[in-house]
Motif scaffolding. Sequence first.
Motif, PDB file in Angstrom:
ATOM      1  N   VAL A 170       0.855  -1.194   0.000  1.00 21.58           N
ATOM      2  CA  VAL A 170       0.000   0.000   0.000  1.00 21.58           C
ATOM      3  C   VAL A 170       0.886   1.238   0.000  1.00 21.58           C
ATOM      4  CG1 VAL A 170      -1.643   1.371   1.344  1.00 21.58           C
ATOM      5  CG2 VAL A 170      -1.960  -1.102   1.140  1.00 21.58           C
ATOM      6  N   ARG A 171       1.872   1.237   0.864  1.00 20.71           N
ATOM      7  CA  ARG A 171       2.779   2.384   0.968  1.00 20.71           C
ATOM      8  C   ARG A 171       3.616   2.522  -0.306  1.00 20.71           C
ATOM      9  NH1 ARG A 171       3.898  -0.470   5.730  1.00 20.71           N
ATOM     10  NH2 ARG A 171       6.134  -0.569   5.235  1.00 20.71           N
ATOM     11  N   LEU A 172       3.989   1.389  -0.900  1.00 19.92           N
ATOM     12  CA  LEU A 172       4.759   1.418  -2.146  1.00 19.92           C
ATOM     13  C   LEU A 172       3.928   2.044  -3.267  1.00 19.92           C
ATOM     14  CD1 LEU A 172       7.281   0.594  -3.766  1.00 19.92           C
ATOM     15  CD2 LEU A 172       6.191  -1.628  -4.156  1.00 19.92           C
ATOM     16  N   ASN A 173       2.682   1.624  -3.392  1.00 20.07           N
ATOM     17  CA  ASN A 173       1.804   2.191  -4.423  1.00 20.07           C
ATOM     18  C   ASN A 173       1.623   3.689  -4.220  1.00 20.07           C
ATOM     19  OD1 ASN A 173       1.537  -0.352  -5.452  1.00 20.07           O
ATOM     20  ND2 ASN A 173      -0.580  -0.666  -4.802  1.00 20.07           N
ATOM     21  N   LEU A 174       1.534   4.092  -2.962  1.00 21.12           N
ATOM     22  CA  LEU A 174       1.384   5.512  -2.662  1.00 21.12           C
ATOM     23  C   LEU A 174       2.639   6.286  -3.059  1.00 21.12           C
ATOM     24  CD1 LEU A 174      -0.421   7.688  -1.345  1.00 21.12           C
ATOM     25  CD2 LEU A 174       0.752   7.204   0.804  1.00 21.12           C
ATOM     26  N   ALA A 175       3.780   5.687  -2.833  1.00 19.73           N
ATOM     27  CA  ALA A 175       5.050   6.356  -3.156  1.00 19.73           C
ATOM     28  C   ALA A 175       5.188   6.624  -4.652  1.00 19.73           C
ATOM     29  CB  ALA A 175       6.221   5.506  -2.664  1.00 19.73           C
ATOM     30  N   TYR A 176       4.577   5.785  -5.473  1.00 23.47           N
ATOM     31  CA  TYR A 176       4.614   5.970  -6.924  1.00 23.47           C
ATOM     32  C   TYR A 176       3.482   6.868  -7.424  1.00 23.47           C
ATOM     33  CZ  TYR A 176       8.156   2.356  -7.777  1.00 23.47           C
ATOM     34  OH  TYR A 176       9.332   1.641  -7.828  1.00 23.47           O
ATOM     35  N   ASN A 177       2.544   7.180  -6.569  1.00 24.75           N
ATOM     36  CA  ASN A 177       1.350   7.928  -6.963  1.00 24.75           C
ATOM     37  C   ASN A 177       1.672   9.415  -7.126  1.00 24.75           C
ATOM     38  OD1 ASN A 177      -1.222   9.157  -7.174  1.00 24.75           O
ATOM     39  ND2 ASN A 177      -2.141   7.602  -5.856  1.00 24.75           N
ATOM     40  N   PRO A 178       1.337  10.021  -8.280  1.00 24.20           N
ATOM     41  CA  PRO A 178       1.589  11.464  -8.460  1.00 24.20           C
ATOM     42  C   PRO A 178       0.811  12.330  -7.474  1.00 24.20           C
ATOM     43  CG  PRO A 178       0.206  10.594 -10.244  1.00 24.20           C
ATOM     44  CD  PRO A 178       0.731   9.412  -9.476  1.00 24.20           C
ATOM     45  N   ALA A 179      -0.126  11.731  -6.760  1.00 21.11           N
ATOM     46  CA  ALA A 179      -0.923  12.482  -5.784  1.00 21.11           C
ATOM     47  C   ALA A 179      -0.075  13.060  -4.662  1.00 21.11           C
ATOM     48  CB  ALA A 179      -2.013  11.591  -5.191  1.00 21.11           C
ATOM     49  N   ILE A 180       1.094  12.468  -4.414  1.00 14.28           N
ATOM     50  CA  ILE A 180       1.924  12.950  -3.299  1.00 14.28           C
ATOM     51  C   ILE A 180       2.975  13.949  -3.759  1.00 14.28           C
ATOM     52  CG2 ILE A 180       1.603  10.776  -2.057  1.00 14.28           C
ATOM     53  CD1 ILE A 180       4.519  10.092  -2.792  1.00 14.28           C
ATOM     54  N   ALA A 181       2.909  14.339  -5.032  1.00 19.16           N
ATOM     55  CA  ALA A 181       3.945  15.205  -5.606  1.00 19.16           C
ATOM     56  C   ALA A 181       4.155  16.503  -4.829  1.00 19.16           C
ATOM     57  CB  ALA A 181       3.604  15.514  -7.061  1.00 19.16           C
ATOM     58  N   TYR A 182       3.093  17.079  -4.326  1.00 17.05           N
ATOM     59  CA  TYR A 182       3.222  18.370  -3.628  1.00 17.05           C
ATOM     60  C   TYR A 182       2.899  18.223  -2.146  1.00 17.05           C
ATOM     61  CZ  TYR A 182       3.137  19.777  -8.481  1.00 17.05           C
ATOM     62  OH  TYR A 182       3.419  19.889  -9.817  1.00 17.05           O
ATOM     63  N   ASN A 183       3.255  17.078  -1.599  1.00 15.08           N
ATOM     64  CA  ASN A 183       2.985  16.815  -0.198  1.00 15.08           C
ATOM     65  C   ASN A 183       4.289  16.428   0.504  1.00 15.08           C
ATOM     66  OD1 ASN A 183       1.983  15.916   2.289  1.00 15.08           O
ATOM     67  ND2 ASN A 183       0.062  15.239   1.367  1.00 15.08           N
ATOM     68  N   PRO A 184       5.090  17.417   0.885  1.00 15.82           N
ATOM     69  CA  PRO A 184       6.394  17.117   1.484  1.00 15.82           C
ATOM     70  C   PRO A 184       6.318  16.307   2.770  1.00 15.82           C
ATOM     71  CG  PRO A 184       5.827  19.449   1.742  1.00 15.82           C
ATOM     72  CD  PRO A 184       4.851  18.864   0.773  1.00 15.82           C
ATOM     73  N   VAL A 185       5.238  16.475   3.532  1.00 15.91           N
ATOM     74  CA  VAL A 185       5.094  15.719   4.779  1.00 15.91           C
ATOM     75  C   VAL A 185       4.997  14.226   4.488  1.00 15.91           C
ATOM     76  CG1 VAL A 185       3.634  15.294   6.782  1.00 15.91           C
ATOM     77  CG2 VAL A 185       4.014  17.638   6.000  1.00 15.91           C
ATOM     78  N   ILE A 186       4.200  13.883   3.486  1.00 14.42           N
ATOM     79  CA  ILE A 186       4.045  12.467   3.112  1.00 14.42           C
ATOM     80  C   ILE A 186       5.331  11.936   2.503  1.00 14.42           C
ATOM     81  CG2 ILE A 186       2.773  10.849   1.668  1.00 14.42           C
ATOM     82  CD1 ILE A 186       1.213  11.993   4.063  1.00 14.42           C
ATOM     83  N   LEU A 187       5.999  12.740   1.680  1.00 15.28           N
ATOM     84  CA  LEU A 187       7.267  12.311   1.090  1.00 15.28           C
ATOM     85  C   LEU A 187       8.299  12.020   2.178  1.00 15.28           C
ATOM     86  CD1 LEU A 187       7.498  14.755  -1.952  1.00 15.28           C
ATOM     87  CD2 LEU A 187       7.348  12.264  -2.077  1.00 15.28           C
ATOM     88  N   GLU A 188       8.328  12.860   3.198  1.00 10.18           N
ATOM     89  CA  GLU A 188       9.265  12.650   4.305  1.00 10.18           C
ATOM     90  C   GLU A 188       8.930  11.367   5.070  1.00 10.18           C
ATOM     91  OE1 GLU A 188       9.283  16.114   6.752  1.00 10.18           O
ATOM     92  OE2 GLU A 188      10.021  17.430   5.158  1.00 10.18           O
ATOM     93  N   THR A 189       7.637  11.135   5.254  1.00  6.08           N
ATOM     94  CA  THR A 189       7.208   9.915   5.956  1.00  6.08           C
ATOM     95  C   THR A 189       7.640   8.670   5.192  1.00  6.08           C
ATOM     96  OG1 THR A 189       5.278  11.024   6.918  1.00  6.08           O
ATOM     97  CG2 THR A 189       5.208   8.621   6.793  1.00  6.08           C
ATOM     98  N   LEU A 190       7.401   8.680   3.886  1.00  9.22           N
ATOM     99  CA  LEU A 190       7.730   7.514   3.064  1.00  9.22           C
ATOM    100  C   LEU A 190       9.237   7.368   2.867  1.00  9.22           C
ATOM    101  CD1 LEU A 190       4.896   7.841   0.385  1.00  9.22           C
ATOM    102  CD2 LEU A 190       5.014   6.213   2.278  1.00  9.22           C
ATOM    103  N   ALA A 191       9.954   8.483   2.888  1.00  7.06           N
ATOM    104  CA  ALA A 191      11.410   8.420   2.730  1.00  7.06           C
ATOM    105  C   ALA A 191      12.065   7.748   3.936  1.00  7.06           C
ATOM    106  CB  ALA A 191      11.978   9.825   2.545  1.00  7.06           C
ATOM    107  N   ALA A 192      11.347   7.722   5.052  1.00  7.40           N
ATOM    108  CA  ALA A 192      11.876   7.079   6.261  1.00  7.40           C
ATOM    109  C   ALA A 192      11.227   5.717   6.490  1.00  7.40           C
ATOM    110  CB  ALA A 192      11.612   7.993   7.460  1.00  7.40           C
TER     111      ALA A 192
END
Length: 303
Positions: free
Chosen positions: A187-209
């Motif tokens: 689920v998290r992997l699919n989200l990481a590829y989703n363009p929906a998170i492109a302008y969401n730095p908080v989510i990018l930081e969460t997934l980067a960790a």
Amino acid sequence: MIDPITLIELTNLKASGQLETLAAHPQLAIKPEWMDELAQNKDSWVRRRLAENPALDTSDDVLASLLKDKDYNVRLNLAENPALVNSCAMIERCAKDRSALVRQTIAKNPSLSSIPGVSESLASDRSLYVRLNLAANLAAIRGSAKAANALCDDKAVRIRRSLAQNPAIANQPGVVAKLSTDKDPEVRLNLAYNPAIAYNPVILETLAADEDSSVRQAVASNPAIADCPDVIKELSEDEDSSVRFWLADNPAMVNLPEIADRLSKDESSAVRYALANNPAIPACTANAQPWQTQPTTQKAPSI
């Protein structure tokens, strides 16, 4: 004005008993009384052909009759008829149909969001495949926070995986936040590829960790991290060389020569190779750098 040639053609079909062909004729609307007759025909194949005819009028009594047809294939053809995609009567009736196949088809309808309550109802449907289709429906997820949240909490992991791939969740920040911490790594992997998170730095930081390296790899390869230097810095120091490889290959490196310089000295030859072949790198430096000197014809070493 009625075309006499078309009228003759329709008349001949009716007279010769070719009712299936008649029921599917695109000009059948010029004889509405015949449509009514065909809707009542005992042969279900005739009614099926009529139900898929794009000439059907959404305000017709014929439609009301077909929506009650005992043959689910007739109702299924109605649900799939592109001419009825905006029919409120058809959508509302088919969303409650006893056949799961009919409800599955309606769950894909792009006009769901225009009818209050339908998406929410389908989000709790007993059929997994109805909910799967709804989770992939762009308009439905964009238009109903309640439906999106219900699918986000669905016990079936396939539903959450499908929802995490839907770009429309960009309009549902609460859903994105929940999915970013889902217990299932896919689920998290699919989200990481989703363009929906492109302008969401908080989510990018969460997934980067994220604890799963495949999720971090997906973030590292996402061009959207260009506006998140802290995320890039964290990924450049990742213990997994595969993460650093995808970061080195990312065009987001274009404005970060300091990070590029660090990766050019990476212990992994695969990371250095990726950087050397990143077309964005020459654009951010005037002088040739060590990571640009490796021949581009070289095969990528295994990580």
